[in-house]
Design an enzyme around this catalytic site. Structure first.
Site, PDB file in Angstrom:
ATOM      1  N   GLU A 167      48.296  44.376  41.094  1.00  0.00           N
ATOM      2  CA  GLU A 167      48.115  44.366  39.649  1.00  0.00           C
ATOM      3  C   GLU A 167      47.574  45.678  39.083  1.00  0.00           C
ATOM      4  OE1 GLU A 167      45.847  40.837  38.723  1.00  0.00           O
ATOM      5  OE2 GLU A 167      47.511  39.531  39.200  1.00  0.00           O
ATOM      6  N   GLU A 352      51.747  35.650  43.003  1.00  0.00           N
ATOM      7  CA  GLU A 352      50.649  34.840  42.464  1.00  0.00           C
ATOM      8  C   GLU A 352      51.144  34.019  41.297  1.00  0.00           C
ATOM      9  OE1 GLU A 352      46.992  36.812  41.296  1.00  0.00           O
ATOM     10  OE2 GLU A 352      47.065  38.092  43.074  1.00  0.00           O
TER      11      GLU A 352
HETATM   12  O1  IFM Z   1      41.784  36.019  40.617  1.00  0.00           O
HETATM   13  C1  IFM Z   1      42.769  36.853  40.103  1.00  0.00           C
HETATM   14  C2  IFM Z   1      43.358  37.717  41.197  1.00  0.00           C
HETATM   15  O2  IFM Z   1      42.384  38.490  41.830  1.00  0.00           O
HETATM   16  C3  IFM Z   1      44.397  38.655  40.630  1.00  0.00           C
HETATM   17  N1  IFM Z   1      45.345  37.961  39.819  1.00  0.00           N
HETATM   18  C4  IFM Z   1      44.876  37.020  38.847  1.00  0.00           C
HETATM   19  C5  IFM Z   1      43.895  36.055  39.470  1.00  0.00           C
HETATM   20  C6  IFM Z   1      43.395  35.047  38.426  1.00  0.00           C
HETATM   21  O3  IFM Z   1      42.767  35.700  37.372  1.00  0.00           O
END
Ligand code: IFM
Length: 441
Positions: A167, A352
């Site tokens: 990210e 994710e």
């Molecule tokens: O917890 C985070 C993760 O570290 C990175 N992506 C989003 C998740 C939820 O906010």
């Protein structure tokens, strides 16, 4: 209608994801300090000033945690290797205990028949490098490539895939422009530099690992569906500007070697000198793309504020514990958009997707049926994207465990397994059991 494994291609991988600082416990095993420790120790940054010193104590409980993956019928596990654990000073002396930990972890993943998906940077910038400016310093690119080489020499022979950065929008924009994450800066010059250097670090690591013959290299980008608050031209431009900053900057940098004009409109004066010459390095071919997706935002023009002159409007859809609207259509949109506009047939993984919920253990059970619905709706969106031509090869739920949700401390629960942060007891939730049933062979 519920999902089953047979709704997806034969080789599709179902996994769960975590990250080092959020679960391991940075107080153990010779791990060095990182910028999250000091960000959390500064009043007002993190709920209850909580940090990752103990987290889920995965450093000691990792075998039980990996067993949860096998008992849940998963195929793969996405985890990250902490820079500060491997190199407590960010460079120089290596922490042998740290390398041994990841060595045992990868063997444990493989022994359980799971595919290890590794992420190199999931946000723990070592404090010694943060002192030198972290992502705002151009030298970060080679510091990061050195770390990538050290950890890969130890475990690269056994991992199935490596992502350089998790990210980059959060690493750069959320942390240097909005100030919500470490190092907590709110400065457009620092943000412009971090926006570029995070991709330069990615490029430097890819170059280094490719040179070592390491296969299956990718990056994990997060995407947020942008909806204009109205169809007037100013709101449309506000939404397009946010889309350029959040969704287009990184994917266009790595696939086209360019940055979008709508973002350069504000950032160009603050970019490091000669940035254009780095774009070839940044846009080296990759083997796969990771897509993280959670929600959408509605953007309106905000007159009388400096660029990007936008503000968020609260949307009407049901929301998660984070206050994020539930919008599975956005996942379908990004998966098909990636395939159509940027990566063609390159393998895409949903690295994710998940939701926070105020879960409680009642009589030994957690009835998070709202999460089951969320998860199955997003799996359906993924299935539709595949049917419409996106080469999606896997889906990782975020997260295996309730964990340290950064500025929200331990308050927001994303796990399919509940963690009691007093006793560290793990309790699989109803969503875990539902997924395990869906994935049984
Ligand atoms: O917890 C985070 C993760 O570290 C990175 N992506 C989003 C998740 C939820 O906010």
């Amino acid at each position: 209608m519920k999902i089953t494994r047979t709704d997806f291609p034969e080789d599709f991988l179902f996994g769960a994801a975590t990250a080092a600082y959020q679960i391991e416990g940075s107080g153990f095993g010779g791990c060095g300090p990182c910028h999250w420790d000091t960000f959390a120790a500064t009043p007002g940054n993190v709920v209850r000033a909580e940090d990752g010193a103990v987290a889920c104590d995965h450093y000691h409980l990792w075998e039980d945690d990996l067993d949860l993956l096998t008992q849940g019928n998963f195929d793969a596990y996405r985890f990250s290797t902490s820079w500060a654990r491997v190199l407590p000073e960010g460079r120089g002396p290596v922490n042998a205990e740290g390398l041994d930990f990841y060595d045992r972890l990868v063997d444990g993943i493989l022994e359980r028949g799971l595919k290890p998906f590794q992420t190199l940077y999931h946000w723990e910038m070592p404090s010694a490098l943060a002192d030198l400016g972290g992502w705002t310093n151009r030298d970060v690119a080679h510091w990061f490539a050195d770390f990538a080489e050290i950890i890969t020499r130890r475990i690269g022979d056994r991992v199935a895939a490596i992502a350089t950065i998790n990210e980059p929008w959060c690493v750069a924009w959320l942390s240097h422009f909005l100030g919500h994450h470490a190092p907590g800066l709110r400065d457009i010059r620092a943000a412009a530099r971090a926006m570029h250097h995070v991709l330069l670090g990615h490029g430097a690591a890819v170059e280094r690992l490719r040179g070592m013959g390491q296969p299956n290299l990718g990056i994990v980008l997060n995407f947020d569906h942008c909806t204009p608050a109205s169809d007037n031209a100013a709101d449309m431009l506000a939404s397009a500007t946010q889309d350029a900053i959040f969704n287009r900057w990184f994917i266009e940098g790595i696939t086209k070697g360019t940055y979008p004009d709508e973002a350069l409109a504000g950032l160009a004066p603050h970019m490091p000198v000669g940035w254009e010459e780095d774009m070839v390095r940044i846009s080296q071919p990759l083997d796969w793309l990771g897509v993280n997706y959670y929600t959408r935002h509605i953007h309106a023009f905000a007159p009388d504020t400096p660029w990007p002159s936008t503000r968020d409007v609260v949307g009407p859809l049901p929301k998660t514990q984070m206050g994020w609207e539930i919008y599975p259509e956005g996942l379908y949109g990004f998966l098909t958009r990636m395939a159509r506009d940027y990566v063609g047939d390159l393998p895409i993984y949903v690295t994710e997707n998940g939701m926070a919920n105020a879960d409680e253990v009642i009589n030994g059970a957690v009835n998070d049926h709202v999460r089951e619905d969320f998860l199955f709706a997003h799996l359906r969106a993924t299935e539709r994207a595949i049917a419409d031509g996106a080469n999606v090869k896997g889906f990782f739920y975020w997260s295996l465990l309730d964990n340290y949700e950064w500025a929200f401390g331990y308050e927001k629960r994303f796990g399919i397994v509940h963690v009691d942060f007093e006793t560290l007891q793990r309790t699989p939730k109803a969503s875990y059991h539902a997924l395990a049933r869906a994935l049984s062979r």
